[in-house]
Motif scaffolding. Structure first.
Motif, PDB file in Angstrom:
ATOM      1  N   THR A  81      51.644  73.616  44.945  1.00 58.34           N
ATOM      2  CA  THR A  81      51.720  73.172  46.341  1.00 58.34           C
ATOM      3  C   THR A  81      51.642  71.655  46.394  1.00 58.34           C
ATOM      4  OG1 THR A  81      50.643  75.192  47.094  1.00 58.34           O
ATOM      5  CG2 THR A  81      50.660  73.346  48.620  1.00 58.34           C
ATOM      6  N   MET A  82      52.485  71.061  47.218  1.00 58.50           N
ATOM      7  CA  MET A  82      52.474  69.610  47.397  1.00 58.50           C
ATOM      8  C   MET A  82      52.379  69.283  48.882  1.00 58.50           C
ATOM      9  SD  MET A  82      54.950  68.070  44.512  1.00 58.50           S
ATOM     10  CE  MET A  82      54.061  66.527  44.491  1.00 58.50           C
ATOM     11  N   GLN A  83      51.893  68.074  49.140  1.00 60.04           N
ATOM     12  CA  GLN A  83      51.816  67.559  50.503  1.00 60.04           C
ATOM     13  C   GLN A  83      52.328  66.132  50.486  1.00 60.04           C
ATOM     14  OE1 GLN A  83      48.129  65.855  52.015  1.00 60.04           O
ATOM     15  NE2 GLN A  83      48.218  67.307  53.716  1.00 60.04           N
ATOM     16  N   ALA A  84      53.234  65.823  51.387  1.00 56.61           N
ATOM     17  CA  ALA A  84      53.722  64.451  51.564  1.00 56.61           C
ATOM     18  C   ALA A  84      53.315  64.003  52.965  1.00 56.61           C
ATOM     19  CB  ALA A  84      55.230  64.385  51.399  1.00 56.61           C
ATOM     20  N   MET A  85      52.462  62.984  53.025  1.00 55.70           N
ATOM     21  CA  MET A  85      51.985  62.453  54.296  1.00 55.70           C
ATOM     22  C   MET A  85      52.675  61.103  54.531  1.00 55.70           C
ATOM     23  SD  MET A  85      48.072  61.620  55.441  1.00 55.70           S
ATOM     24  CE  MET A  85      47.555  63.254  54.992  1.00 55.70           C
ATOM     25  N   ARG A  86      53.469  61.015  55.583  1.00 55.30           N
ATOM     26  CA  ARG A  86      54.218  59.781  55.851  1.00 55.30           C
ATOM     27  C   ARG A  86      53.273  58.690  56.313  1.00 55.30           C
ATOM     28  NH1 ARG A  86      57.903  57.914  60.067  1.00 55.30           N
ATOM     29  NH2 ARG A  86      57.257  59.706  61.263  1.00 55.30           N
ATOM     30  N   ARG A  87      53.402  57.504  55.753  1.00 55.60           N
ATOM     31  CA  ARG A  87      52.500  56.390  56.023  1.00 55.60           C
ATOM     32  C   ARG A  87      53.126  55.309  56.893  1.00 55.60           C
ATOM     33  NH1 ARG A  87      47.966  58.239  55.785  1.00 55.60           N
ATOM     34  NH2 ARG A  87      47.238  56.116  55.803  1.00 55.60           N
ATOM     35  N   ASN A  88      54.398  55.393  57.182  1.00 53.99           N
ATOM     36  CA  ASN A  88      55.034  54.357  57.996  1.00 53.99           C
ATOM     37  C   ASN A  88      55.554  54.962  59.303  1.00 53.99           C
ATOM     38  OD1 ASN A  88      57.020  55.723  56.327  1.00 53.99           O
ATOM     39  ND2 ASN A  88      58.514  54.279  57.132  1.00 53.99           N
ATOM     40  N   PHE A  89      55.848  54.094  60.246  1.00 52.28           N
ATOM     41  CA  PHE A  89      56.351  54.522  61.546  1.00 52.28           C
ATOM     42  C   PHE A  89      57.811  54.117  61.665  1.00 52.28           C
ATOM     43  CE2 PHE A  89      57.330  53.569  65.993  1.00 52.28           C
ATOM     44  CZ  PHE A  89      57.078  54.808  66.550  1.00 52.28           C
ATOM     45  N   ARG A  90      58.635  55.062  62.066  1.00 47.74           N
ATOM     46  CA  ARG A  90      60.047  54.779  62.357  1.00 47.74           C
ATOM     47  C   ARG A  90      60.369  55.439  63.678  1.00 47.74           C
ATOM     48  NH1 ARG A  90      63.851  56.168  57.422  1.00 47.74           N
ATOM     49  NH2 ARG A  90      64.305  57.711  58.961  1.00 47.74           N
ATOM     50  N   MET A  91      60.949  54.684  64.562  1.00 48.67           N
ATOM     51  CA  MET A  91      61.246  55.197  65.895  1.00 48.67           C
ATOM     52  C   MET A  91      62.612  55.882  65.921  1.00 48.67           C
ATOM     53  SD  MET A  91      59.964  53.729  69.147  1.00 48.67           S
ATOM     54  CE  MET A  91      60.330  54.188  70.780  1.00 48.67           C
ATOM     55  N   ALA A  92      62.654  57.054  66.512  1.00 50.11           N
ATOM     56  CA  ALA A  92      63.891  57.787  66.776  1.00 50.11           C
ATOM     57  C   ALA A  92      64.728  58.022  65.525  1.00 50.11           C
ATOM     58  CB  ALA A  92      64.713  57.072  67.850  1.00 50.11           C
ATOM     59  N   GLN A  93      64.098  58.409  64.442  1.00 56.06           N
ATOM     60  CA  GLN A  93      64.832  58.736  63.224  1.00 56.06           C
ATOM     61  C   GLN A  93      65.059  60.238  63.158  1.00 56.06           C
ATOM     62  OE1 GLN A  93      66.189  56.463  61.145  1.00 56.06           O
ATOM     63  NE2 GLN A  93      65.469  55.104  62.741  1.00 56.06           N
ATOM     64  N   PRO A  94      66.173  60.674  62.577  1.00 61.14           N
ATOM     65  CA  PRO A  94      66.442  62.111  62.478  1.00 61.14           C
ATOM     66  C   PRO A  94      65.361  62.826  61.659  1.00 61.14           C
ATOM     67  CG  PRO A  94      68.385  60.817  61.887  1.00 61.14           C
ATOM     68  CD  PRO A  94      67.243  59.864  62.021  1.00 61.14           C
ATOM     69  N   VAL A  95      64.882  63.929  62.187  1.00 61.60           N
ATOM     70  CA  VAL A  95      63.842  64.699  61.518  1.00 61.60           C
ATOM     71  C   VAL A  95      64.316  65.154  60.146  1.00 61.60           C
ATOM     72  CG1 VAL A  95      62.498  66.840  61.637  1.00 61.60           C
ATOM     73  CG2 VAL A  95      62.807  65.442  63.680  1.00 61.60           C
ATOM     74  N   ASP A  96      65.563  65.624  60.042  1.00 64.59           N
ATOM     75  CA  ASP A  96      66.045  66.119  58.752  1.00 64.59           C
ATOM     76  C   ASP A  96      66.083  65.018  57.687  1.00 64.59           C
ATOM     77  OD1 ASP A  96      68.154  64.875  60.068  1.00 64.59           O
ATOM     78  OD2 ASP A  96      69.659  66.285  59.364  1.00 64.59           O
ATOM     79  N   GLU A  97      66.295  63.777  58.091  1.00 63.65           N
ATOM     80  CA  GLU A  97      66.282  62.662  57.138  1.00 63.65           C
ATOM     81  C   GLU A  97      64.869  62.423  56.598  1.00 63.65           C
ATOM     82  OE1 GLU A  97      66.721  57.857  57.316  1.00 63.65           O
ATOM     83  OE2 GLU A  97      68.141  59.019  58.508  1.00 63.65           O
ATOM     84  N   ILE A  98      63.886  62.452  57.487  1.00 60.48           N
ATOM     85  CA  ILE A  98      62.497  62.232  57.073  1.00 60.48           C
ATOM     86  C   ILE A  98      62.023  63.383  56.183  1.00 60.48           C
ATOM     87  CG2 ILE A  98      60.118  62.030  57.905  1.00 60.48           C
ATOM     88  CD1 ILE A  98      61.320  60.606  60.394  1.00 60.48           C
ATOM     89  N   ILE A  99      62.316  64.624  56.580  1.00 58.01           N
ATOM     90  CA  ILE A  99      61.921  65.787  55.780  1.00 58.01           C
ATOM     91  C   ILE A  99      62.624  65.752  54.424  1.00 58.01           C
ATOM     92  CG2 ILE A  99      61.922  68.316  55.665  1.00 58.01           C
ATOM     93  CD1 ILE A  99      60.046  67.345  57.817  1.00 58.01           C
TER      94      ILE A  99
END
Length: 129
Positions: free
Chosen positions: A45-63
């Protein structure tokens, strides 16, 4: 005033804490594309916690960036993903033949997607039983 300052400090300290499954694991900071993640691993099992903020970015790109960060750190393929733009969990399928841990399910999952048929394309969420 003193109590509210102490509460704020404790609340902010908890923002980078792993979920209960990954307590005691060290985070590795990885940048993929425009996203920076603290990635943790425990077994398959892995967890990736995003540490930066990006406004209005596509969810599929971040995932997708979270998935690549997990694969980069583990050397394994990611079999399943679950989460949102802030925290993504993944189950690994490694070449050593170990079966990935099944994707956890809750009693009810919240699913969100843009309403492409609507006039404003707003995000619509519903509970899946």
């Amino acid at each position: 005033m003193r109590y509210s300052a102490a509460f704020l400090i404790l609340a902010l300290a908890a923002c980078g804490a792993p979920g209960p499954d990954l307590q005691g694991t060290e985070a590795v900071r990885i940048t993929v594309g425009a996203d920076t993640f603290d990635v943790r691993r425990k077994g398959l099992t892995m967890q990736a916690m995003r540490r930066n903020f990006r406004m209005a970015q596509p969810v599929d790109e971040i995932i997708g960036n979270a998935e690549r960060a997990m694969e980069q750190l583990s050397g394994c393929n990611v079999d399943w993903l679950r989460g949102d733009v802030a925290i993504v969990y993944g189950g690994l399928a490694c070449p050593n033949g170990a079966a990935p841990r099944p994707m956890p399910r809750s009693d009810r999952d919240l699913l969100c997607a843009p309403d492409l048929a609507g006039p404003d394309g707003a995000l619509r969420c519903s509970f899946e039983p």
